[in-house]
Scaffold this active site. Structure first.
Site, PDB file in Angstrom:
ATOM      1  N   GLU A  81      -0.947   7.413   0.137  1.00 17.50           N
ATOM      2  CA  GLU A  81      -2.048   7.994  -0.665  1.00 17.50           C
ATOM      3  C   GLU A  81      -1.664   9.369  -1.213  1.00 17.50           C
ATOM      4  O   GLU A  81      -2.313   9.890  -2.099  1.00 17.50           O
ATOM      5  CB  GLU A  81      -3.339   8.082   0.170  1.00 17.50           C
ATOM      6  CG  GLU A  81      -3.319   9.038   1.359  1.00 17.50           C
ATOM      7  CD  GLU A  81      -2.685   8.435   2.624  1.00 17.50           C
ATOM      8  OE1 GLU A  81      -1.987   7.405   2.511  1.00 17.50           O
ATOM      9  OE2 GLU A  81      -2.888   9.008   3.714  1.00 17.50           O
ATOM     10  N   CYS A  84      13.223  11.305   7.482  1.00 17.58           N
ATOM     11  CA  CYS A  84      13.181  10.761   8.846  1.00 17.58           C
ATOM     12  C   CYS A  84      14.552  10.864   9.497  1.00 17.58           C
ATOM     13  O   CYS A  84      14.678  10.775  10.707  1.00 17.58           O
ATOM     14  CB  CYS A  84      12.711   9.326   8.828  1.00 17.58           C
ATOM     15  SG  CYS A  84      13.785   8.302   7.843  1.00 17.58           S
ATOM     16  N   GLU A 116       8.010  14.865  15.337  1.00 20.38           N
ATOM     17  CA  GLU A 116       8.934  15.896  14.860  1.00 20.38           C
ATOM     18  C   GLU A 116       8.220  17.009  14.094  1.00 20.38           C
ATOM     19  O   GLU A 116       7.079  16.855  13.662  1.00 20.38           O
ATOM     20  CB  GLU A 116      10.010  15.241  13.995  1.00 20.38           C
ATOM     21  CG  GLU A 116       9.489  14.674  12.684  1.00 20.38           C
ATOM     22  CD  GLU A 116       9.112  13.210  12.707  1.00 20.38           C
ATOM     23  OE1 GLU A 116       9.752  12.426  12.012  1.00 20.38           O
ATOM     24  OE2 GLU A 116       8.138  12.856  13.400  1.00 20.38           O
ATOM     25  N   LYS A 146       0.864  -1.190   0.000  1.00 20.71           N
ATOM     26  CA  LYS A 146       0.000   0.000   0.000  1.00 20.71           C
ATOM     27  C   LYS A 146       0.897   1.236   0.000  1.00 20.71           C
ATOM     28  O   LYS A 146       1.475   1.589   1.017  1.00 20.71           O
ATOM     29  CB  LYS A 146      -0.924   0.045   1.216  1.00 20.71           C
ATOM     30  CG  LYS A 146      -1.987   1.132   1.027  1.00 20.71           C
ATOM     31  CD  LYS A 146      -2.555   1.686   2.296  1.00 20.71           C
ATOM     32  CE  LYS A 146      -1.795   2.820   2.902  1.00 20.71           C
ATOM     33  NZ  LYS A 146      -1.818   4.099   2.163  1.00 20.71           N
TER      34      LYS A 146
HETATM   35  P1  NAD Z   1       1.784   8.526   8.204  1.00 17.96           P
HETATM   36  O1  NAD Z   1       1.933   7.695   9.410  1.00 17.96           O
HETATM   37  O2  NAD Z   1       0.794   9.607   8.210  1.00 17.96           O
HETATM   38  O3  NAD Z   1       1.391   7.570   6.970  1.00 17.96           O
HETATM   39  C1  NAD Z   1       2.112   6.392   6.712  1.00 17.96           C
HETATM   40  C2  NAD Z   1       1.147   5.335   6.181  1.00 17.96           C
HETATM   41  O4  NAD Z   1       0.232   4.962   7.204  1.00 17.96           O
HETATM   42  C3  NAD Z   1       0.327   5.822   4.999  1.00 17.96           C
HETATM   43  O5  NAD Z   1       0.301   4.795   4.040  1.00 17.96           O
HETATM   44  C4  NAD Z   1      -1.034   6.105   5.598  1.00 17.96           C
HETATM   45  O6  NAD Z   1      -2.087   5.854   4.695  1.00 17.96           O
HETATM   46  C5  NAD Z   1      -1.107   5.168   6.785  1.00 17.96           C
HETATM   47  N1  NAD Z   1      -1.824   5.744   7.947  1.00 17.96           N
HETATM   48  C6  NAD Z   1      -1.697   7.008   8.424  1.00 17.96           C
HETATM   49  N2  NAD Z   1      -2.434   7.150   9.551  1.00 17.96           N
HETATM   50  C7  NAD Z   1      -3.029   5.972   9.788  1.00 17.96           C
HETATM   51  C8  NAD Z   1      -3.896   5.478  10.812  1.00 17.96           C
HETATM   52  N3  NAD Z   1      -4.278   6.249  11.818  1.00 17.96           N
HETATM   53  N4  NAD Z   1      -4.312   4.206  10.725  1.00 17.96           N
HETATM   54  C9  NAD Z   1      -3.901   3.402   9.722  1.00 17.96           C
HETATM   55  N5  NAD Z   1      -3.086   3.811   8.729  1.00 17.96           N
HETATM   56  C10 NAD Z   1      -2.642   5.064   8.761  1.00 17.96           C
HETATM   57  O7  NAD Z   1       3.247   9.044   7.828  1.00 17.96           O
HETATM   58  P2  NAD Z   1       3.638  10.096   6.697  1.00 17.96           P
HETATM   59  O8  NAD Z   1       3.187  11.447   7.118  1.00 17.96           O
HETATM   60  O9  NAD Z   1       3.243   9.569   5.364  1.00 17.96           O
HETATM   61  O10 NAD Z   1       5.236  10.001   6.765  1.00 17.96           O
HETATM   62  C11 NAD Z   1       6.024  10.815   7.602  1.00 17.96           C
HETATM   63  C12 NAD Z   1       6.432  10.074   8.850  1.00 17.96           C
HETATM   64  O11 NAD Z   1       7.153   8.917   8.506  1.00 17.96           O
HETATM   65  C13 NAD Z   1       7.357  10.876   9.735  1.00 17.96           C
HETATM   66  O12 NAD Z   1       6.978  10.679  11.074  1.00 17.96           O
HETATM   67  C14 NAD Z   1       8.728  10.263   9.476  1.00 17.96           C
HETATM   68  O13 NAD Z   1       9.653  10.409  10.522  1.00 17.96           O
HETATM   69  C15 NAD Z   1       8.346   8.855   9.289  1.00 17.96           C
HETATM   70  N6  NAD Z   1       9.373   8.131   8.547  1.00 17.96           N
HETATM   71  C16 NAD Z   1      10.182   7.305   9.246  1.00 17.96           C
HETATM   72  C17 NAD Z   1      11.186   6.616   8.594  1.00 17.96           C
HETATM   73  C18 NAD Z   1      12.089   5.693   9.339  1.00 17.96           C
HETATM   74  O14 NAD Z   1      12.768   4.899   8.695  1.00 17.96           O
HETATM   75  N7  NAD Z   1      12.136   5.749  10.662  1.00 17.96           N
HETATM   76  C19 NAD Z   1      11.376   6.781   7.212  1.00 17.96           C
HETATM   77  C20 NAD Z   1      10.523   7.648   6.538  1.00 17.96           C
HETATM   78  C21 NAD Z   1       9.517   8.312   7.225  1.00 17.96           C
END
Ligand code: NAD
Length: 517
Positions: free
Chosen positions: A194, A299, A402, A191
């Protein structure tokens, strides 16, 4: 390979629908969803809606998992050499399409073309790594553990695995997941985010072209519902997640409650400690690159710089170099940083900057009012620097997630010990770096710092795929990290076989526990 053309892409629905709808990949076919609900994919530099993703229906999700389940027996029995050969072909196709992939990332995510190229390249390296799966997946053998008895262990694939991706690395993170999983012999349901699904779709198209059999890789789109379906589905054996802590901890508990293996890479607050003896020029450049690159949406971005002795001697030059950065659409040749992902993200970042200033931090560079000519509607924020930040301020957000924007926080520490304590008090443990010319200080930092990825005069210490991505504390949940040895362990389970082959000789039956003498 003929470069992919977005206009003719089979992953976008044909016809006159505008904006075009992104398809699902089920059983080897790019199919249009029957969903009536959609999410717009928006260009963050222009607000133009470039495509729409469907909220995959329950039946479509079922079909994707069934396709993966059906493909599994044949794929797991395909020789590892044949699976590797598909990865060899795949890396070649990704290389041939780097520019197209980068263009799509810049359009949907906003980062500069050069940075987008790096996004694809860091994923490509995982595909290259997967080409050596025959060695990576090797088991172990001990001969003669008892008379005529040998024991060996083999690493077998799990079955259907799934991946849930964030917006900030639209190519690299899908490539952290499925190439390792499928080359181990699993089948996969991915997935994408989006917010920017295009790169994942293009990568899926290339994977099919490389020879991945139908059903080995499937793609579904959506948000919470499809994620919950992934967590609950009994046929799915393992879930890889990268994203925020809110989503990650929900997925970790829900997916493990249904017996799955889960690995979650989550949020971060990465600190740099700067000692007075640090190489000035290199350190300033490192702070600028890691603080503002990708508009701070990595990240592993360095979002907090802790200066031993205070930041004053560094501030003028830091601000000068940060002010010289070009903020522009990622498509512009001269752009150093592009927009942040959404208007909501921009609002949130600007509010956090204001709250820092209101609570006593010095706003030494304010990029909030920037307007980019020809891209006036874009979600741009210029490099922003807050000094005299204290760890109880909301902008530092000790307990929250963050800032995730081009905002560098400067803090003061009295000593290296004090600086290490500041970093260790933070709940996250993704990355931390030190800048110093003292080997003794660097070694102390390396030993005492509580972060999974440590840089010594290196601002973004993201390991190459022969190591693993080893975030710790609240930045990771699970116990097997992404890629490297741990990645292969995550996507395989061990079977241990004990075999006896010896000439039979009459023996008395013994009912006691077998022991080896
Ligand atoms: P996000 O958590 O909003 O979304 C990630 C995924 O989870 C998406 O596919 C989204 O559809 C799904 N999702 C979001 N909220 C959800 C919920 N409540 N229930 C079920 N599914 C849900 O993250 P983002 O804004 O797309 O990405 C940024 C974040 O990712 C930052 O916190 C960043 O630090 C983190 N990140 C971490 C790493 C790492 O390796 N540690 C790498 C890249 C990004």
């Amino acid at each position: 390979a003929a470069p992919l053309s977005t206009a003719a892409a089979s992953w976008l629905a044909e016809g006159t629908s505008s904006p075009p709808r992104v398809r699902l990949l089920i059983g080897g076919d790019f199919v249009e969803s029957k969903a009536t609900e959609h999410v717009d994919v928006t260009n963050p530099a222009t607000q133009e809606v470039v495509s729409r993703i469907p909220l995959t229906t329950a039946d479509e999700f079922r079909a994707a998992v069934d396709a993966a389940r059906t493909a599994f027996p044949g794929w797991r029995n395909t020789p590892v050499t044949a699976r590797q050969r598909i990865m060899f072909k795949y890396q070649e196709l990704i290389r041939a399409n780097m520019d197209k992939l980068a263009e799509n990332i810049t359009t949907e995510q906003g980062k500069t073309l050069k940075d987008a190229w790096g996004d694809v390249f860091r994923g490509l390296e995982v595909v290259e790594h997967a080409c050596g799966m025959g060695s990576l997946q090797m088991g172990e053998y001990v001969s003669n553990v008892s008379h005529g008895i040998d024991t060996f262990s083999i690493r077998e694939p799990l079955g259907v695995c799934a991946g849930i991706c964030p917006f900030n690395f639209p190519a690299m993170i899908p490539l952290w997941m499925f190439p390792i999983a499928v080359t181990c012999g699993n089948t996969f349901v991915l997935k994408p985010s989006e917010k920017d699904p295009g790169a994942a779709m293009m990568l899926a198209e290339l994977a099919m072209e490389a020879g991945l059999p139908k059903g080995v890789l499937n793609i579904v789109h959506g948000t919470h519902d499809v994620v919950n379906n992934i967590c609950d589905d009994e046929a799915i054996k393992a879930v890889s997640f990268v994203g925020s802590n809110t989503a990650g901890m929900h997925i970790y508990s829900r997916a493990s409650a249904s017996g799955k293996r889960v690995q979650c890479n989550m949020g971060a607050k990465n600190h740099a400690i700067i000692l007075p003896d640090a190489d000035r020029d290199a350190t300033l450049n490192a702070l600028i690159a890691a603080g503002f690159g990708a508009a701070g949406q990595r990240c592993m971005a360095l979002s907090t710089a802790v200066f031993v002795g205070g930041s004053e001697p560094w501030e003028d030059e830091l601000v000068k170099r940060a002010s010289n950065l070009v903020v522009n659409s990622g498509t512009a040749n001269d752009a150093d940083l592009g927009p942040v992902i959404s208007t909501q993200a921009k609002d949130r970042i600007c509010k956090l900057v204001q709250s820092g200033a209101d609570s006593g931090a010095r706003l030494v560079l304010d990029g909030r009012e920037i307007v980019v000519p020809q891209f006036e509607d874009g979600n741009f924020i210029g490099p922003t620097v807050l000094a005299d930040v204290k760890s109880d301020m909301e902008c530092y957000q000790l307990k929250q997630e963050e800032i995730f924007g081009p905002v560098l926080l400067l803090m003061k520490a009295e000593s290296l010990d004090d600086a290490i304590q500041i970093v260790n008090r933070n709940k996250y443990g993704n990355g931390a770096s030190i800048f110093t010319t003292s080997g003794v200080s660097a070694r102390k930092f390396q030993t005492d710092i509580e972060a999974g990825q440590v840089g010594i005069n290196v601002p973004i210490p993201v390991p190459l795929p022969f190591f693993s991505f080893t975030g710790s504390k609240a930045s990771f949940a699970g116990d097997l990290n992404f890629y490297g040895k741990a990645g292969v362990q995550f996507f395989t389970q061990i079977k241990t076989i004990t075999q006896q082959w010896k000439e039979s000789s009459p023996q008395r039956v013994s009912l006691s526990m077998p022991t080896s003498q």
